[in-house]
Scaffold this active site. Structure first.
Site, PDB file in Angstrom:
ATOM      1  CB  ALA A  61      -0.903  -0.204   1.188  1.00 36.04           C
ATOM      2  CD  GLU A 129       0.356  -6.221   5.280  1.00 37.52           C
ATOM      3  OE1 GLU A 129      -0.412  -6.082   4.526  1.00 37.52           O
ATOM      4  OE2 GLU A 129       0.604  -7.354   5.929  1.00 37.52           O
TER       5      GLU A 129
END
Length: 255
Positions: A61, A129
């Site tokens: 992302a 993450e």
């Protein structure tokens, strides 16, 4: 355009193009969903390759963009994020990921949406993450354990570590490792071969497998049974069986 769809000989290539690392920002996510739905609807697309170019698949992302978002903003956005990836996973045609360089975070989650993954020998994959104080949010906590098993998936998700191509192959995260210069060529060849196959039967096979993985075995068997019987109404089934009887296996030309 950050994502494009190029079609040739029945194969649609979903090409990520957001240098330098193909970070998956909101605009890229939305464009990916749009083109995945187009690939689903187009009759001239019989199989799909997901490709990020020669250097990198997708490094995840856009962290700078996400850093500006608070809880309320991500509550509004998180469903759209997942929907963009789900649109790829639900393309009812064979889909192969051609993985070069990094496939991290959202990039790894995008690769998980494919039916088959071909990786470069220098590729690195992972779900980092947790290192940001987060968890995967585009399907990683669901698709990864379904692919490689819960304990291996938890290792990758809990630690955030990257795995090289050889380990990714060993744990089932990728299906083939090839020299970096051959990744797209081999992925396209895989897709092109299936693009010549019976489209409705391939759709039936994919839906039966995917539905069965999410349901109890009786439900899965019912889906399989209905598709199996339904395929007897197709011209491809008639061609396939006639060719088998008259010429032997593997020689049918499907429409």
């Amino acid at each position: 355009m950050t994502v494009s769809l190029e079609v040739a000989e029945g194969v649609g290539t979903l090409r990520l193009d957001r240098p330098p690392m193909n970070a998956l920002d909101i605009a890229t996510q939305d464009r990916l969903k749009e083109l995945a739905e187009e690939a689903t609807d187009r009759d001239d697309v019989r199989a799909v390759v997901i490709y990020g170019g020669e250097r990198v698949f997708a490094a995840g992302a856009d962290i700078k963009e996400m850093q500006t978002m608070d809880h309320a903003a991500m509550v509004r956005r998180s469903r759209a994020l997942q929907d963009s990836f789900t649109a790829v996973a639900r393309i009812p045609k064979p889909v192969v990921a051609a993985i070069t360089g990094y496939a991290l975070g959202g990039g790894c989650e995008l690769a998980l949406c494919a039916d088959y993954r071909i990786a470069a020998d220098n590729a690195k994959l992972g779900q980092p993450e947790i290192l940001l104080g987060l968890i995967p949010g585009a399907g990683g906590t669901q698709r990864l354990p379904r692919l490689i098993g819960p304990s291996k998936a938890k290792d990758l998700i809990f630690t955030g570590r990257q795995v090289k191509a050889d380990e990714a192959l060993a744990i089932g995260l990728v299906d083939r490792v090839v020299p970096a210069a051959e990744v797209y060529e081999q992925a396209h060849a895989w897709a092109a071969r299936l693009a010549q196959g019976p489209a409705i039967a391939l759709r039936a096979a994919k839906e039966s497998v995917d539905t069965g993985l999410e349901a109890d075995i009786d439900t899965g068997l019912a889906v399989e049974r209905n598709w199996f019987a339904g395929l007897f109404a197709t011209e491809d089934r008639e061609r396939g069986m006639r060719s088998f009887v008259e010429e032997g296996p593997g020689k049918a030309k499907f429409v």
